[in-house]
Design a protein around this motif. Structure first.
Motif, short mmCIF file in Angstrom:
data_model
loop_
_atom_site.label_atom_id
_atom_site.label_comp_id
_atom_site.label_asym_id
_atom_site.label_seq_id
_atom_site.Cartn_x
_atom_site.Cartn_y
_atom_site.Cartn_z
N MET A 137 0.83 -1.21 0.00
CA MET A 137 0.00 0.00 0.00
C MET A 137 0.86 1.26 0.00
N SER A 138 2.07 1.14 0.50
CA SER A 138 2.96 2.32 0.53
C SER A 138 3.47 2.69 -0.86
N GLY A 139 3.34 1.74 -1.79
CA GLY A 139 3.84 1.99 -3.14
C GLY A 139 5.30 1.67 -3.29
N MET A 140 5.94 1.20 -2.20
CA MET A 140 7.36 0.87 -2.27
C MET A 140 7.59 -0.28 -3.24
N ILE A 141 6.66 -1.23 -3.28
CA ILE A 141 6.78 -2.39 -4.16
C ILE A 141 5.41 -2.67 -4.77
N GLN A 142 5.39 -3.39 -5.87
CA GLN A 142 4.14 -3.76 -6.52
C GLN A 142 3.73 -5.19 -6.19
N THR A 143 4.74 -6.02 -5.92
CA THR A 143 4.47 -7.41 -5.53
C THR A 143 5.38 -7.75 -4.36
N LYS A 144 4.97 -8.74 -3.59
CA LYS A 144 5.74 -9.17 -2.42
C LYS A 144 6.09 -10.64 -2.56
N LYS A 145 7.38 -10.93 -2.41
CA LYS A 145 7.83 -12.31 -2.49
C LYS A 145 7.24 -13.11 -1.34
N TRP A 146 6.73 -14.30 -1.63
CA TRP A 146 6.08 -15.13 -0.61
C TRP A 146 6.39 -16.59 -0.87
N THR A 147 6.76 -17.30 0.16
CA THR A 147 6.98 -18.75 0.07
C THR A 147 5.86 -19.45 0.84
N ASP A 148 5.10 -20.28 0.12
CA ASP A 148 3.94 -20.90 0.77
C ASP A 148 4.34 -22.14 1.56
N GLU A 149 3.34 -22.86 2.09
CA GLU A 149 3.58 -24.00 2.96
C GLU A 149 4.21 -25.19 2.24
N GLN A 150 4.14 -25.19 0.90
CA GLN A 150 4.77 -26.27 0.13
C GLN A 150 6.20 -25.92 -0.27
N GLY A 151 6.61 -24.69 0.06
CA GLY A 151 7.93 -24.24 -0.35
C GLY A 151 7.94 -23.58 -1.71
N ILE A 152 6.75 -23.34 -2.27
CA ILE A 152 6.65 -22.68 -3.57
C ILE A 152 6.78 -21.17 -3.37
N THR A 153 7.65 -20.55 -4.14
CA THR A 153 7.86 -19.10 -4.05
C THR A 153 7.10 -18.40 -5.16
N VAL A 154 6.28 -17.43 -4.77
CA VAL A 154 5.50 -16.65 -5.72
C VAL A 154 5.60 -15.17 -5.34
N TYR A 155 5.01 -14.32 -6.15
CA TYR A 155 4.96 -12.90 -5.86
C TYR A 155 3.49 -12.50 -5.77
N ILE A 156 3.07 -12.07 -4.59
CA ILE A 156 1.67 -11.76 -4.37
C ILE A 156 1.41 -10.27 -4.47
N THR A 157 0.17 -9.94 -4.81
CA THR A 157 -0.26 -8.55 -4.95
C THR A 157 -1.29 -8.22 -3.87
N LEU A 158 -1.72 -6.97 -3.84
CA LEU A 158 -2.78 -6.58 -2.91
C LEU A 158 -4.06 -7.35 -3.19
N ASP A 159 -4.33 -7.61 -4.48
CA ASP A 159 -5.53 -8.38 -4.83
C ASP A 159 -5.44 -9.80 -4.26
N ASP A 160 -4.24 -10.38 -4.34
CA ASP A 160 -4.07 -11.71 -3.77
C ASP A 160 -4.34 -11.70 -2.26
N ILE A 161 -3.78 -10.70 -1.58
CA ILE A 161 -3.97 -10.61 -0.13
C ILE A 161 -5.44 -10.41 0.21
N SER A 162 -6.12 -9.60 -0.60
CA SER A 162 -7.55 -9.38 -0.38
C SER A 162 -8.33 -10.69 -0.52
N THR A 163 -7.97 -11.48 -1.55
CA THR A 163 -8.64 -12.77 -1.77
C THR A 163 -8.36 -13.73 -0.61
N ILE A 164 -7.09 -13.76 -0.18
CA ILE A 164 -6.72 -14.62 0.95
C ILE A 164 -7.52 -14.24 2.19
#
Length: 216
Positions: A137-164
């Protein structure tokens, strides 16, 4: 009324002194001799005028033997007690299962590649998502690196976080809806058989959790 004396044998038996002992007449009235021989003052309870069954037990307290009158349960009282015990056990089981299922995982396809990732709802995930939200939300980044419970690394957005967040909310709402449903059923039961027949199923179908998409 003459003070009675007795010796306690066990919880349900006492021994009263004899009227005469050897050449001692009215031995049972001789307080000094009775106390010397181990007898104690005996407090008797009045017998109730009732058809209800009861038992008499004896208890020694402060060098006095007291009679204790205890009413026996009627069959109706015993049935009510057993029913309530079964109800409380089932309610406790319902609470326990709901709390166990509160920590759960959801699978969400994350943008832009729609990779299905697993997110577990717990305090750690909530803190990390809140932190990622602030950074995005600060605009510092557009996506955030995230490693899920399976060890898969993805880049999530605000829309992803909203859905979660919506998925977690929908899951929690469904969970507590089930908890309330089962609680009501248990409390409405009038027999132990009815209580035992209630199946507490907290396996929530992910297809029931539909996130409404915002219109463009």
């Amino acid at each position: 009324m003459t003070q009675k004396y007795a010796k306690i044998i066990d919880e349900t038996h006492v021994e009263f002194p004899p009227y005469n002992k050897g050449n001692i007449i009215n031995y049972y009235l001789n307080e000094e001799l009775l106390l010397h021989d181990g007898y104690l003052p005996f407090h008797e309870v009045e017998r109730p005028q009732t058809n209800r069954r009861y038992v008499i037990t004896y208890q020694k307290q402060d060098n006095v033997i007291n009679e204790i009158l205890t009413y026996l349960e009627t069959q109706e009282e015993a049935d009510k007690r057993e029913l309530e015990n079964a109800r409380q056990l089932k309610l406790a089981e319902n609470d326990q299962l709901a709390n166990i299922h509160l920590v759960h995982e959801i699978k969400i396809p994350v943008t832009p590649d729609k990779i299905e990732c697993i997110f577990i709802y717990n305090d750690k995930t909530e803190r990390n998502l809140n932190s990622a939200t602030l950074m995005l939300m600060s605009g510092m980044i557009q996506t955030k690196k995230w490693t899920d419970e399976q060890g898969i690394t993805v880049y999530i957005t605000l829309d992803d976080i909203s859905t979660i967040g919506q998925m977690f909310t929908l899951y929690a709402d469904k969970l507590w809806e089930l908890w309330g449903l089962y609680k009501g059923q248990i409390e409405a039961c009038t027999t132990i058989a009815e209580i035992e027949a209630i199946e507490l199923d907290y396996n929530i179908n992910p297809e029931e959790l539909v996130v409404e998409q915002e219109s463009a």
